[in-house]
Write a protein that holds these residues in place. Sequence first.
Motif, PDB file in Angstrom:
ATOM      1  N   LYS A  48       0.802  -1.219   0.000  1.00  0.00           N
ATOM      2  CA  LYS A  48       0.000   0.000   0.000  1.00  0.00           C
ATOM      3  C   LYS A  48       0.837   1.271   0.000  1.00  0.00           C
ATOM      4  CE  LYS A  48      -3.683  -0.141  -0.234  1.00  0.00           C
ATOM      5  NZ  LYS A  48      -4.833  -0.103   0.667  1.00  0.00           N
ATOM      6  N   ARG A  49       2.091   1.183   0.462  1.00  0.00           N
ATOM      7  CA  ARG A  49       2.937   2.371   0.437  1.00  0.00           C
ATOM      8  C   ARG A  49       4.402   1.941   0.492  1.00  0.00           C
ATOM      9  NH1 ARG A  49       1.945   8.036   3.611  1.00  0.00           N
ATOM     10  NH2 ARG A  49       3.981   8.991   3.284  1.00  0.00           N
ATOM     11  N   ALA A  50       5.230   2.613  -0.305  1.00  0.00           N
ATOM     12  CA  ALA A  50       6.668   2.340  -0.308  1.00  0.00           C
ATOM     13  C   ALA A  50       7.378   3.611  -0.735  1.00  0.00           C
ATOM     14  CB  ALA A  50       6.997   1.190  -1.262  1.00  0.00           C
ATOM     15  N   ASP A  51       7.863   4.382   0.234  1.00  0.00           N
ATOM     16  CA  ASP A  51       8.561   5.629  -0.071  1.00  0.00           C
ATOM     17  C   ASP A  51       9.542   5.937   1.047  1.00  0.00           C
ATOM     18  OD1 ASP A  51       7.023   6.636   2.013  1.00  0.00           O
ATOM     19  OD2 ASP A  51       5.595   7.653   0.706  1.00  0.00           O
ATOM     20  N   GLU A  52      10.064   7.163   1.088  1.00  0.00           N
ATOM     21  CA  GLU A  52      11.066   7.511   2.084  1.00  0.00           C
ATOM     22  C   GLU A  52      10.470   7.650   3.478  1.00  0.00           C
ATOM     23  OE1 GLU A  52       9.333  11.557   1.829  1.00  0.00           O
ATOM     24  OE2 GLU A  52       9.355   9.706   0.691  1.00  0.00           O
ATOM     25  N   ILE A  53       9.133   7.638   3.591  1.00  0.00           N
ATOM     26  CA  ILE A  53       8.458   7.735   4.890  1.00  0.00           C
ATOM     27  C   ILE A  53       8.257   6.362   5.513  1.00  0.00           C
ATOM     28  CG2 ILE A  53       6.361   8.457   6.085  1.00  0.00           C
ATOM     29  CD1 ILE A  53       8.017  10.786   5.136  1.00  0.00           C
ATOM     30  N   SER A  54       7.677   5.450   4.749  1.00  0.00           N
ATOM     31  CA  SER A  54       7.327   4.152   5.327  1.00  0.00           C
ATOM     32  C   SER A  54       7.127   3.094   4.256  1.00  0.00           C
ATOM     33  CB  SER A  54       6.039   4.272   6.157  1.00  0.00           C
ATOM     34  OG  SER A  54       4.936   4.526   5.303  1.00  0.00           O
ATOM     35  N   LEU A  55       7.120   1.870   4.736  1.00  0.00           N
ATOM     36  CA  LEU A  55       6.705   0.707   3.953  1.00  0.00           C
ATOM     37  C   LEU A  55       5.499   0.123   4.667  1.00  0.00           C
ATOM     38  CD1 LEU A  55       7.176  -1.491   1.738  1.00  0.00           C
ATOM     39  CD2 LEU A  55       8.553  -2.706   3.445  1.00  0.00           C
ATOM     40  N   SER A  56       4.382   0.028   3.963  1.00  0.00           N
ATOM     41  CA  SER A  56       3.153  -0.445   4.598  1.00  0.00           C
ATOM     42  C   SER A  56       2.456  -1.444   3.685  1.00  0.00           C
ATOM     43  CB  SER A  56       2.219   0.735   4.900  1.00  0.00           C
ATOM     44  OG  SER A  56       1.122   0.322   5.701  1.00  0.00           O
ATOM     45  N   PHE A  57       2.033  -2.570   4.268  1.00  0.00           N
ATOM     46  CA  PHE A  57       1.350  -3.591   3.471  1.00  0.00           C
ATOM     47  C   PHE A  57       0.394  -4.381   4.361  1.00  0.00           C
ATOM     48  CE2 PHE A  57       5.415  -5.262   4.931  1.00  0.00           C
ATOM     49  CZ  PHE A  57       5.089  -6.499   5.482  1.00  0.00           C
ATOM     50  N   VAL A  58      -0.596  -4.966   3.713  1.00  0.00           N
ATOM     51  CA  VAL A  58      -1.557  -5.816   4.411  1.00  0.00           C
ATOM     52  C   VAL A  58      -1.435  -7.224   3.849  1.00  0.00           C
ATOM     53  CG1 VAL A  58      -3.437  -5.280   2.804  1.00  0.00           C
ATOM     54  CG2 VAL A  58      -3.967  -6.119   5.109  1.00  0.00           C
ATOM     55  N   THR A  59      -1.547  -8.208   4.711  1.00  0.00           N
ATOM     56  CA  THR A  59      -1.500  -9.608   4.304  1.00  0.00           C
ATOM     57  C   THR A  59      -2.898 -10.209   4.449  1.00  0.00           C
ATOM     58  OG1 THR A  59       0.780  -9.803   5.087  1.00  0.00           O
ATOM     59  CG2 THR A  59      -0.423 -11.852   4.682  1.00  0.00           C
ATOM     60  N   GLU A  60      -3.469 -10.611   3.323  1.00  0.00           N
ATOM     61  CA  GLU A  60      -4.766 -11.281   3.348  1.00  0.00           C
ATOM     62  C   GLU A  60      -4.522 -12.773   3.528  1.00  0.00           C
ATOM     63  OE1 GLU A  60      -8.069 -10.376   0.440  1.00  0.00           O
ATOM     64  OE2 GLU A  60      -7.656 -12.451  -0.138  1.00  0.00           O
TER      65      GLU A  60
END
Length: 319
Positions: A168-180
């Motif tokens: 869901k997000r990958a940049d200099e701020i954070s890496l965010s993902f959801v696992t279904e």
Amino acid sequence: MKKRYRKHAGNILTAVLLFSCVTACGGGKERGDALRESPKSGQETSGGEAGDVREQQTQIREEEETSAFQETAEKVDAVSGRPQMEVYLQDNRLDEWAGANALAQIGYDSLQINEQAYPELSWSVENYNRESGAKAAAWKEENLPWAVEAFHEGEFHGCEYERSVRLKRADEISLSFVTEVSEYTGGAHGSIFYESCTFDAVTGEKLALEDIVTDVSRLPGAVASALMEQSPEGLFEETPTEQVEALFDSEREYYYEPSWTLDYDGLTFYFGHYELGPYSAGCQEALITFTAYPDLFKEPYREPREAFAVAMSPYAGQY
């Protein structure tokens, strides 16, 4: 072990996230079905020259991906001055077959990022990979014996377990993902639930809701309102405030924090089967945007990120 590679890159583009958010389980399941209709794993035979050709093709593709990975690690984002983040998703298979019969179809996604640019984050991602793989292996160890027994008794219906990552997000701020996480062990239908991870891109530390929002107590009301606005018409007769508040109640029995991701335009919360209603209600997602609740988010999260995009390349297939 069969592997599939999928590439996600943080681009220097004035663009929004190029990602299709699935708001119902049905859509997510179709995605999983399409991606994971795979041939046999451990017992599959390649067959002479055809097998040699596949091995050569695999080696060439892996060399090309490694080269592209290294090139991206050297690129610098024009806004932050930090190296671009690039993420690969790999589908790992633990399937078990008896001839042409799939006793257990088990898979989990692992991630890899450009380690030289984000060393601390890479370490955290590897920890996630190990934990996810361990969960898949434990599920197999628990469920394979009865699947084998049922197969020999002629009453086999198959079992499945998939851990599918959505970045869901990958940049200099954070890496965010959801696992279904979807599983099926027989009966009328399987079930789906969610797990999620959000890491600080620099330190690699896992972020909590308290790190991102100014007042966690306001989240249940915001989530309930978002569900009412964003869910299919008729799913909720009235705003599900009490149901959502119960899920956020840390003192309730068997409490676990609702799954969430930090997206480019807000926080998304994920609810699996039975969390907010009967199985027929499906799964729900609720997006709380930065623009709708500007005072709810801390810096540097509350500004929409329009300088980054996650480029979703086509899945390369199985090899």
